[in-house]
Design a protein around this motif. Structure first.
Motif, PDB file in Angstrom:
ATOM      1  N   PHE A 180       8.931  39.406  -1.646  1.00  0.00           N
ATOM      2  CA  PHE A 180       8.315  40.714  -1.472  1.00  0.00           C
ATOM      3  C   PHE A 180       9.411  41.772  -1.393  1.00  0.00           C
ATOM      4  O   PHE A 180      10.315  41.689  -0.563  1.00  0.00           O
ATOM      5  N   LEU A 181       9.366  42.757  -2.285  1.00  0.00           N
ATOM      6  CA  LEU A 181      10.393  43.795  -2.343  1.00  0.00           C
ATOM      7  C   LEU A 181       9.982  45.082  -1.637  1.00  0.00           C
ATOM      8  O   LEU A 181      10.786  46.013  -1.527  1.00  0.00           O
ATOM      9  N   GLY A 182       8.744  45.141  -1.160  1.00  0.00           N
ATOM     10  CA  GLY A 182       8.279  46.326  -0.446  1.00  0.00           C
ATOM     11  C   GLY A 182       6.898  46.749  -0.892  1.00  0.00           C
ATOM     12  O   GLY A 182       6.431  46.390  -1.972  1.00  0.00           O
ATOM     13  N   GLY A 183       6.243  47.517  -0.048  1.00  0.00           N
ATOM     14  CA  GLY A 183       4.900  47.990  -0.356  1.00  0.00           C
ATOM     15  C   GLY A 183       4.674  49.389   0.179  1.00  0.00           C
ATOM     16  O   GLY A 183       5.478  49.926   0.953  1.00  0.00           O
ATOM     17  N   ALA A 184       3.568  49.986  -0.254  1.00  0.00           N
ATOM     18  CA  ALA A 184       3.204  51.330   0.199  1.00  0.00           C
ATOM     19  C   ALA A 184       1.691  51.459   0.171  1.00  0.00           C
ATOM     20  O   ALA A 184       1.022  50.848  -0.672  1.00  0.00           O
ATOM     21  N   GLU A 185       1.166  52.246   1.111  1.00  0.00           N
ATOM     22  CA  GLU A 185      -0.274  52.486   1.171  1.00  0.00           C
ATOM     23  C   GLU A 185      -0.560  53.979   1.111  1.00  0.00           C
ATOM     24  O   GLU A 185       0.207  54.800   1.624  1.00  0.00           O
ATOM     25  N   CYS A 186      -1.670  54.315   0.459  1.00  0.00           N
ATOM     26  CA  CYS A 186      -2.132  55.705   0.389  1.00  0.00           C
ATOM     27  C   CYS A 186      -3.574  55.665  -0.084  1.00  0.00           C
ATOM     28  O   CYS A 186      -4.122  54.595  -0.359  1.00  0.00           O
ATOM     29  N   SER A 187      -4.191  56.828  -0.183  1.00  0.00           N
ATOM     30  CA  SER A 187      -5.537  56.889  -0.748  1.00  0.00           C
ATOM     31  C   SER A 187      -5.456  57.339  -2.203  1.00  0.00           C
ATOM     32  O   SER A 187      -4.491  58.001  -2.611  1.00  0.00           O
ATOM     33  N   LEU A 188      -6.464  56.962  -2.975  1.00  0.00           N
ATOM     34  CA  LEU A 188      -6.499  57.407  -4.372  1.00  0.00           C
ATOM     35  C   LEU A 188      -6.600  58.922  -4.431  1.00  0.00           C
ATOM     36  O   LEU A 188      -6.023  59.556  -5.314  1.00  0.00           O
TER      37      LEU A 188
END
Length: 231
Positions: free
Chosen positions: A93-101
């Motif tokens: 796993f190299l990283g992740g991000a969360e947001c809304s469309l």
């Protein structure tokens, strides 16, 4: 309620990904998930894998419906793919991000820091997501061949592939990347199709740049040649 839903296409790129491979860069792929409630996430799609690249620009776009009155929470995950299995549990796993469309659509281009887990950044890694509403349902289909390409490999011929870029906002945006044809100076690539809106913004006179490069497994591709055209 049909007027409250529109089809959106997401283009994804990353910068400064951490390297998990010994002696080479990571082979990143992006996975898109959507929150379906109850702590569960459903996978909506994946980009292609880009070999040996810490700042990839993915050519495969991801499409989903944008519902104006609904908060659609998305999660982007970047993985270093070192095997042929579809499972991600055995990949780094190299990283992740969360947001809304809605955040992406309102920003049009949104850049977020990649996180290994809450409070732990993935180095200087970032992900950039741009959104485009697909109003034009036309598709362009092409067959491309080349002749008498320059020989770039010391042993053997070149291993050519193509990249198509659309001009917009003073930049060149990747819209398609072909397969690599090994050891061939007169290649014919597979027929491909791209939405007209993605390819040229729906405007046939939009400048298009085509690059032909010699593929190298370490990511240091050699440019064979470039030309400019329009649809």
């Amino acid at each position: 309620m049909a007027h409250c839903v529109t089809l959106v296409q997401l283009s994804i790129s990353c910068d400064h990904l951490i390297d998990k491979d010994i002696g080479s860069k990571s082979d990143p792929l992006c996975v898109l998930l959507q929150d379906v409630g109850g702590g569960s996430w459903a996978e909506l799609g994946r980009t292609e894998r880009v070999r040996n690249c810490s700042s990839p620009e993915f050519s495969k776009t991801l499409q989903l419906e944008y519902r104006f009155e609904t908060v659609q929470k998305l999660r982007f995950g970047i993985y270093d793919i070192d095997n042929k299995t579809p499972e991600l549990r055995d990949d780094d796993f190299l990283g992740g991000a969360e947001c809304s469309l809605g955040q992406i659509v309102s920003s049009q281009v949104l850049t977020l820091p990649l996180m290994l887990k809450p409070g732990k950044p993935a180095g200087r890694g970032t992900i950039t997501v741009s959104a485009q509403e697909l109003k034009d349902n036309r598709v362009v289909t092409m067959e491309v061949e080349a002749r008498n390409l320059d020989k770039k490999d010391f042993l053997g011929k070149s291993d050519p592939f193509l990249e198509f870029f659309r001009q917009g906002d003073g930049k060149w945006h990747l819209v398609y990347r072909s397969e690599v044809i090994k050891n061939n100076l007169n290649p014919t690539w597979k027929r491909f199709s791209v939405p007209v809106q993605h390819f040229c913004g729906g405007n046939p006179s939009t400048p298009i740049q085509v690059q032909c490069s010699d593929y190298d497994s370490d990511g240091s591709h050699d440019l064979i040649g470039t030309f400019h055209t329009s649809l």
